[in-house]
Design an enzyme around this catalytic site. Sequence first.
Site, PDB file in Angstrom:
ATOM      1  N   LYS A   1       0.834  -1.210   0.000  1.00 33.35           N
ATOM      2  CA  LYS A   1       0.000   0.000   0.000  1.00 33.35           C
ATOM      3  C   LYS A   1       0.864   1.254   0.000  1.00 33.35           C
ATOM      4  O   LYS A   1       0.525   2.248  -0.643  1.00 33.35           O
ATOM      5  CB  LYS A   1      -0.932   0.019   1.219  1.00 33.35           C
ATOM      6  CG  LYS A   1      -2.087  -0.960   1.125  1.00 33.35           C
ATOM      7  CD  LYS A   1      -3.084  -0.684   2.240  1.00 33.35           C
ATOM      8  CE  LYS A   1      -4.218  -1.689   2.233  1.00 33.35           C
ATOM      9  NZ  LYS A   1      -5.133  -1.494   3.370  1.00 33.35           N
TER      10      LYS A   1
ATOM     11  N   LYS B   1      -8.146 -11.436  -8.835  1.00 34.47           N
ATOM     12  CA  LYS B   1      -9.234 -11.480  -7.854  1.00 34.47           C
ATOM     13  C   LYS B   1     -10.247 -10.374  -8.133  1.00 34.47           C
ATOM     14  O   LYS B   1      -9.844  -9.265  -8.491  1.00 34.47           O
ATOM     15  CB  LYS B   1      -8.622 -11.202  -6.469  1.00 34.47           C
ATOM     16  CG  LYS B   1      -8.830 -12.277  -5.452  1.00 34.47           C
ATOM     17  CD  LYS B   1      -8.125 -11.939  -4.160  1.00 34.47           C
ATOM     18  CE  LYS B   1      -8.728 -10.756  -3.431  1.00 34.47           C
ATOM     19  NZ  LYS B   1      -8.309 -10.644  -2.023  1.00 34.47           N
TER      20      LYS B   1
ATOM     21  N   LYS C   1     -12.365  -4.233  -5.454  1.00 34.37           N
ATOM     22  CA  LYS C   1     -12.907  -2.875  -5.621  1.00 34.37           C
ATOM     23  C   LYS C   1     -11.912  -1.974  -6.342  1.00 34.37           C
ATOM     24  O   LYS C   1     -12.292  -0.964  -6.916  1.00 34.37           O
ATOM     25  CB  LYS C   1     -13.293  -2.289  -4.268  1.00 34.37           C
ATOM     26  CG  LYS C   1     -12.099  -2.148  -3.346  1.00 34.37           C
ATOM     27  CD  LYS C   1     -12.490  -1.974  -1.913  1.00 34.37           C
ATOM     28  CE  LYS C   1     -11.285  -2.264  -1.043  1.00 34.37           C
ATOM     29  NZ  LYS C   1     -11.588  -2.875   0.218  1.00 34.37           N
TER      30      LYS C   1
HETATM   31  P1  AMP Z   1     -11.344  -6.447   0.896  1.00 31.35           P
HETATM   32  O1  AMP Z   1     -12.497  -5.892   0.131  1.00 31.35           O
HETATM   33  O2  AMP Z   1     -10.193  -6.799   0.010  1.00 31.35           O
HETATM   34  O3  AMP Z   1     -10.988  -5.629   2.091  1.00 31.35           O
HETATM   35  O4  AMP Z   1     -11.800  -7.866   1.461  1.00 31.35           O
HETATM   36  C1  AMP Z   1     -12.723  -8.032   2.495  1.00 31.35           C
HETATM   37  C2  AMP Z   1     -13.023  -9.513   2.658  1.00 31.35           C
HETATM   38  O5  AMP Z   1     -13.589 -10.052   1.448  1.00 31.35           O
HETATM   39  C3  AMP Z   1     -11.815 -10.383   2.972  1.00 31.35           C
HETATM   40  O6  AMP Z   1     -12.190 -11.355   3.936  1.00 31.35           O
HETATM   41  C4  AMP Z   1     -11.468 -11.038   1.665  1.00 31.35           C
HETATM   42  O7  AMP Z   1     -10.867 -12.262   1.805  1.00 31.35           O
HETATM   43  C5  AMP Z   1     -12.829 -11.169   0.985  1.00 31.35           C
HETATM   44  N1  AMP Z   1     -12.644 -11.036  -0.470  1.00 31.35           N
HETATM   45  C6  AMP Z   1     -12.286  -9.902  -1.122  1.00 31.35           C
HETATM   46  N2  AMP Z   1     -12.204 -10.120  -2.447  1.00 31.35           N
HETATM   47  C7  AMP Z   1     -12.512 -11.433  -2.644  1.00 31.35           C
HETATM   48  C8  AMP Z   1     -12.619 -12.268  -3.796  1.00 31.35           C
HETATM   49  N3  AMP Z   1     -12.396 -11.796  -5.019  1.00 31.35           N
HETATM   50  N4  AMP Z   1     -12.969 -13.559  -3.629  1.00 31.35           N
HETATM   51  C9  AMP Z   1     -13.215 -14.047  -2.397  1.00 31.35           C
HETATM   52  N5  AMP Z   1     -13.130 -13.313  -1.269  1.00 31.35           N
HETATM   53  C10 AMP Z   1     -12.791 -12.020  -1.378  1.00 31.35           C
END
Ligand code: AMP
Length: 357
Positions: A134, A217, A220
């Site tokens: 980051k 993946k 956002k």
């Molecule tokens: P984040 O939006 O990256 O902060 O992720 C928040 C939660 O969502 C975490 O527990 C991640 O592991 C899960 N997560 C985020 N993106 C994915 C994805 N593409 N597939 C599965 N889980 C996800």
Amino acid sequence: MTSSTTETVAVPATSTKLAAGQKHRVLSGMQPSADSLHLGNYIGALVNWVRMQDEYDAIFFIPDLHAITVPQDPAELAQRTRVTAAQYIAGGVDVDKCTLFVQSQVPEHAQLAWVLNCITGFGEASRMTQFKDKAQKQGTDQASVGLFTYPILQAADILLYQPHGVPVGEDQRQHVELSRDLANRFNSRFGETFQVPEAFIQKESAKIYDLQNPTAKMSKSAESPAGLINLLDDPKTTAKRIKSAVTDTETEIRFDREAKPGISNLLTIYSTISGQPVEKIVADYEGKMYGHLKVDLAELVTNHLAPIRERAHELLADPAELDRLLAHGADKARGIAAATLADVYAKVGFLPYGGAR
Ligand code: AMP
Ligand code: TRP
């Protein structure tokens, strides 16, 4: 480094024994950093949370203190915090079964973080890979000290509640390891205080990929919104994105993450939403075209998300009621957090307010 991970959400064998009727505690949070959760957050995190709330004493929160480690627009942060809470509840988090709150409404998080900052080594914090990623994105000189100490605040989030398990994605493993290290260090310096938590890492199959770039993946921070399925998007947008998902030039519908990442991703989504095994879906679509699968999947996903979206909008239409639910959650959380913090303060030698107890 002390390491322990469970690949599913089962209770690890090493966990503390429980009294009759008592449940193991789990705790997790997702940052309020987008206008909507995407399908990856939903399938990879929220669905698991909802599943866990019966079996566990579950605590879920919105880490808004973490959100300001990178620049935020204040009005947007407030709105995203409510939107995130509304989606948790609409997606099935039941405020009567678990504890749901906003991190900044429980001051003990920042208070414990300070104490933990003081037992964390500078070198130890410097090794956190998410900080390095980051910070690099912002230009290292621009990165805030808050971003640097982010994992220590996360350790405070966890340790305040003495949870057995922390269900998170693989990317958060290192942060849970740090919280284990800090718990062990504090316990050995000041006496038994913290439960040492386990990371409950979700299985690989739960990972959802970008519809336009199916080797990345779903995220956002994707380059284009066309690859995302957002919980709060209108059904037309969602259907269009699924029908335009990138696939390969073959015609056969089968699961092969390497050779056919696009189709495999659609099969994973189909399977997790419908509850059917991938093999059954593959058998049902034998001899059919990609278009058939996409049309059916678009319908499946939009039907599944419609009630969640409607419920989230209902909740957002009455922000005072939503804020009341969150205040109730914060009160419940404080009941636990304040007791841990009082113990910590006494152990490090801070004078009790108003004299000896
Ligand atoms: P984040 O939006 O990256 O902060 O992720 C928040 C939660 O969502 C975490 O527990 C991640 O592991 C899960 N997560 C985020 N993106 C994915 C994805 N593409 N597939 C599965 N889980 C996800
Ligand atoms: N850092 C986590 C993420 O980005 C969010 C988080 C903050 C968290 N505090 C936590 C997750 C405590 C689990 C437990 O996903």
